[in-house]
Design a protein around this motif. Structure first.
Motif, PDB file in Angstrom:
ATOM      1  N   ASP A 172      -1.986   6.362  -5.648  1.00 40.96           N
ATOM      2  CA  ASP A 172      -3.237   5.721  -5.229  1.00 40.96           C
ATOM      3  C   ASP A 172      -3.638   6.188  -3.824  1.00 40.96           C
ATOM      4  O   ASP A 172      -2.827   6.741  -3.082  1.00 40.96           O
ATOM      5  CB  ASP A 172      -3.082   4.194  -5.225  1.00 40.96           C
ATOM      6  CG  ASP A 172      -2.990   3.618  -6.621  1.00 40.96           C
ATOM      7  OD1 ASP A 172      -3.217   4.379  -7.585  1.00 40.96           O
ATOM      8  OD2 ASP A 172      -2.696   2.420  -6.750  1.00 40.96           O
ATOM      9  N   ASP A 173      -4.887   5.902  -3.463  1.00 42.64           N
ATOM     10  CA  ASP A 173      -5.339   6.190  -2.107  1.00 42.64           C
ATOM     11  C   ASP A 173      -4.618   5.283  -1.115  1.00 42.64           C
ATOM     12  O   ASP A 173      -4.259   4.130  -1.443  1.00 42.64           O
ATOM     13  CB  ASP A 173      -6.847   5.964  -1.981  1.00 42.64           C
ATOM     14  CG  ASP A 173      -7.653   6.997  -2.756  1.00 42.64           C
ATOM     15  OD1 ASP A 173      -7.101   8.075  -3.037  1.00 42.64           O
ATOM     16  OD2 ASP A 173      -8.818   6.701  -3.095  1.00 42.64           O
ATOM     17  N   LEU A 174      -4.436   5.780   0.091  1.00 43.59           N
ATOM     18  CA  LEU A 174      -3.770   4.995   1.134  1.00 43.59           C
ATOM     19  C   LEU A 174      -4.801   4.505   2.136  1.00 43.59           C
ATOM     20  O   LEU A 174      -5.595   5.295   2.657  1.00 43.59           O
ATOM     21  CB  LEU A 174      -2.713   5.837   1.855  1.00 43.59           C
ATOM     22  CG  LEU A 174      -1.982   5.136   3.009  1.00 43.59           C
ATOM     23  CD1 LEU A 174      -1.146   3.970   2.491  1.00 43.59           C
ATOM     24  CD2 LEU A 174      -1.107   6.125   3.782  1.00 43.59           C
ATOM     25  N   PHE A 175      -4.809   3.192   2.385  1.00 41.86           N
ATOM     26  CA  PHE A 175      -5.642   2.660   3.465  1.00 41.86           C
ATOM     27  C   PHE A 175      -4.824   1.583   4.196  1.00 41.86           C
ATOM     28  O   PHE A 175      -4.215   0.713   3.579  1.00 41.86           O
ATOM     29  CB  PHE A 175      -6.969   2.098   2.956  1.00 41.86           C
ATOM     30  CG  PHE A 175      -6.853   1.118   1.819  1.00 41.86           C
ATOM     31  CD1 PHE A 175      -6.818  -0.248   2.046  1.00 41.86           C
ATOM     32  CD2 PHE A 175      -6.793   1.572   0.503  1.00 41.86           C
ATOM     33  CE1 PHE A 175      -6.726  -1.150   1.001  1.00 41.86           C
ATOM     34  CE2 PHE A 175      -6.699   0.669  -0.559  1.00 41.86           C
ATOM     35  CZ  PHE A 175      -6.660  -0.694  -0.308  1.00 41.86           C
ATOM     36  N   HIS A 192       0.825  -1.210   0.000  1.00 40.32           N
ATOM     37  CA  HIS A 192       0.000   0.000   0.000  1.00 40.32           C
ATOM     38  C   HIS A 192       0.865   1.269   0.000  1.00 40.32           C
ATOM     39  O   HIS A 192       0.511   2.266  -0.650  1.00 40.32           O
ATOM     40  CB  HIS A 192      -0.924   0.011   1.219  1.00 40.32           C
ATOM     41  CG  HIS A 192      -2.037  -0.992   1.148  1.00 40.32           C
ATOM     42  ND1 HIS A 192      -2.679  -1.301  -0.021  1.00 40.32           N
ATOM     43  CD2 HIS A 192      -2.629  -1.750   2.112  1.00 40.32           C
ATOM     44  CE1 HIS A 192      -3.625  -2.208   0.212  1.00 40.32           C
ATOM     45  NE2 HIS A 192      -3.609  -2.498   1.495  1.00 40.32           N
ATOM     46  N   GLU A 242      -9.605  -2.806  -0.169  1.00 39.61           N
ATOM     47  CA  GLU A 242     -10.157  -1.561   0.381  1.00 39.61           C
ATOM     48  C   GLU A 242     -11.510  -1.796   1.053  1.00 39.61           C
ATOM     49  O   GLU A 242     -11.811  -1.198   2.086  1.00 39.61           O
ATOM     50  CB  GLU A 242     -10.283  -0.509  -0.717  1.00 39.61           C
ATOM     51  CG  GLU A 242     -10.647   0.860  -0.199  1.00 39.61           C
ATOM     52  CD  GLU A 242     -10.541   1.944  -1.259  1.00 39.61           C
ATOM     53  OE1 GLU A 242     -10.764   3.119  -0.909  1.00 39.61           O
ATOM     54  OE2 GLU A 242     -10.234   1.615  -2.426  1.00 39.61           O
ATOM     55  N   TYR A 291       0.643   4.167  -2.752  1.00 37.84           N
ATOM     56  CA  TYR A 291       0.352   5.543  -2.327  1.00 37.84           C
ATOM     57  C   TYR A 291       1.375   6.502  -2.916  1.00 37.84           C
ATOM     58  O   TYR A 291       1.032   7.588  -3.396  1.00 37.84           O
ATOM     59  CB  TYR A 291       0.368   5.613  -0.804  1.00 37.84           C
ATOM     60  CG  TYR A 291       0.200   7.005  -0.238  1.00 37.84           C
ATOM     61  CD1 TYR A 291      -0.992   7.710  -0.400  1.00 37.84           C
ATOM     62  CD2 TYR A 291       1.237   7.618   0.464  1.00 37.84           C
ATOM     63  CE1 TYR A 291      -1.153   8.983   0.119  1.00 37.84           C
ATOM     64  CE2 TYR A 291       1.090   8.893   0.984  1.00 37.84           C
ATOM     65  CZ  TYR A 291      -0.106   9.574   0.811  1.00 37.84           C
ATOM     66  OH  TYR A 291      -0.247  10.840   1.328  1.00 37.84           O
TER      67      TYR A 291
END
Length: 456
Positions: free
Chosen positions: A202-205, A194, A225, A198
């Motif tokens: 990309d989105d970070l989760f 991740h 996600e 990121y």
């Protein structure tokens, strides 16, 4: 703008080309000398049988049997602490529970756990599913690597810094370190993935592991996600972890574990060394090669069901005309198994179920066709000393792709399983052997007198 000096770090300059040619010229050894001096290249004889380098109680890889006083090939079997892997898998499937924790207990401690022992072991792993404060920020999020095996190795080496007893090689302390790493590995793997994505935009989760979930379930939950997965997906990933957990003391990464442990070094350095070995495409990285090879095959074939087209592609692979032009059909053949790989046999049954659930029957049929056809094609082209069969990597890549796992995590998932075997072998080496492993190499260079600079 990068300076000329900075560019030189990442380019093969004319000077490097010159030095590389010296390496080529002065490192070549006549292959006939290996035969002359009876060198067991790869620590194996011409039939692929390994040189005896140690003793182990942990696992046994069987591919031959005795008939009329002679050793002959047979269907492969894998034993963990004396138990056939097929029986172990059938056992936890019949009892309808996940197998990773139960089989990890077996490999580490030598016996199958009862319910109370398994519960205590599971709780021990759960309480260790944590990382030092700020570790994610200070280590994982900084300079994330595009290669997850390198990212994992760096994280493991950094954990040394947080351990006040990092260099203590007593059995209780090494066991503590190994249990920590087994528990932390899924987080290090998924968070590293991740973090890199990121950095790429990309989105970070980042999800914490759940104490109620098994290791396989947590991997899928932390990776996605929406945190969702099916029971079949979790069951098959759990089985993959069990099947990859150990494979005798002589496989490359486990032998590396023995070699590095024998030097007296710490657990973190030992596991990082094993990781470096597993990363190689001839070892743990093979499943990625299988997937890439099939992607290339599907792109090149006009009809996946045309046997003649498939056979031609396989011939082109062996003649170095297709894919990476290395002359290999990836996923076929094994250092020990010559009739069948029991891990592939077990996997195949469940791969078919997953292919049906995911609507990938056509892709599975292509894999099955290649599995049956490849040994014939190889036998026509090559002189082989033993049989050729599909190994576990042949189907694991397909499984991981159907599970929507990113290719960059294929080898790390192998490592998430094999770290249990490495830990068991490290403990066994520390308990039984007090000599550093040091095989012999025969020197071939003639002795020479030093020549002063002005006379060269």
């Amino acid at each position: 703008m990068p300076t000329k000096r900075e560019y030189a770090l990442f380019e093969i300059t004319p000077e490097i080309e010159h030095f590389a040619q010296l390496c080529e010229d002065n490192n070549a050894i006549d292959k006939e000398l290996y035969t002359k001096y009876e060198v067991k290249r790869g620590l194996r004889d011409v039939n692929g049988k390994g040189v005896l380098a140690g003793l182990t109680n942990i696992s046994d890889v069987c591919a031959t049997k005795i008939e009329d006083g002679k050793e002959v090939p047979c269907a492969g079997n894998l034993y963990y602490r004396g138990y056939n892997i097929k029986d172990l898998v059938q056992g936890f499937l019949k009892d309808e529970h996940y197998g990773f924790e139960e089989i990890a207990y077996l490999l580490l401690f030598g016996e199958l756990p009862n319910e109370k022992e398994l519960s205590m072991f599971h709780e021990t792993l759960v309480e260790r599913r944590t990382l030092p404060p700020t570790f994610v920020r200070d280590v994982i999020m900084k300079a994330p690597s595009r290669d997850m095996m390198n990212s994992l190795s760096r994280s493991i080496l950094n954990l040394y810094t947080y351990d006040a007893k990092a260099d203590d090689t007593s059995i209780p302390n090494v066991l503590r370190q190994c249990l920590n790493l087994i528990s932390q590995f899924p987080m290090l793997m998924v968070y590293g993935y991740h973090a890199y994505n990121y950095r790429m935009g990309d989105d970070l989760f980042i999800y914490a592991p759940s104490p109620e979930l098994s290791t396989a379930e947590n991997i899928l939950m932390m990776l996605r996600e929406d945190r969702k997965y099916t029971k079949l997906e979790a069951k098959i990933l759990d089985m993959a972890l069990v099947l990859h957990m150990d494979h005798g003391g002589g496989n490359n990464s486990t032998f590396t574990t023995h070699v590095v442990t024998s030097s007296g070094t710490d657990t973190y350095s030992t596991i990082a060394a094993a990781m470096a070995s597993l990363k190689g495409p001839k070892h743990g990285g093979a499943n990625i090669k299988v997937t890439q090879m099939f992607e290339d095959m599907k792109e090149k074939l006009s009809d996946w069901e045309d046997k003649d087209e498939v056979r031609k592609y396989l011939n082109d692979l062996l003649e170095k005309k297709a894919f990476d032009k290395k002359g290999l059909i990836y996923g076929m053949g094994h250092a020990i198994y010559s009739v069948s790989d029991p891990r592939a046999d077990i996997f195949k049954v469940f791969v078919k179920q997953l292919a049906k659930e995911k609507g990938c029957e056509k892709e599975y049929a292509l894999y099955e066709m290649v599995e049956h056809m490849a040994p014939e094609v190889i036998a026509e082209k090559r002189k082989i000393y033993k049989g050729v069969n599909a190994n576990v990597d042949f189907y694991s890549g397909l499984v991981y792709s159907m599970l929507d796992l990113p290719p960059s995590l294929y080898t790390p998932i192998f490592a998430a399983a094999r770290i249990v075997g490495w830990s068991a072998h490290r403990l066994e080496e520390l308990k039984n052997v007090d000599k550093i492993i040091r095989p012999a190499y025969k020197p071939l260079a003639a002795h020479r007198d030093y020549i002063r600079m002005e006379d060269r």
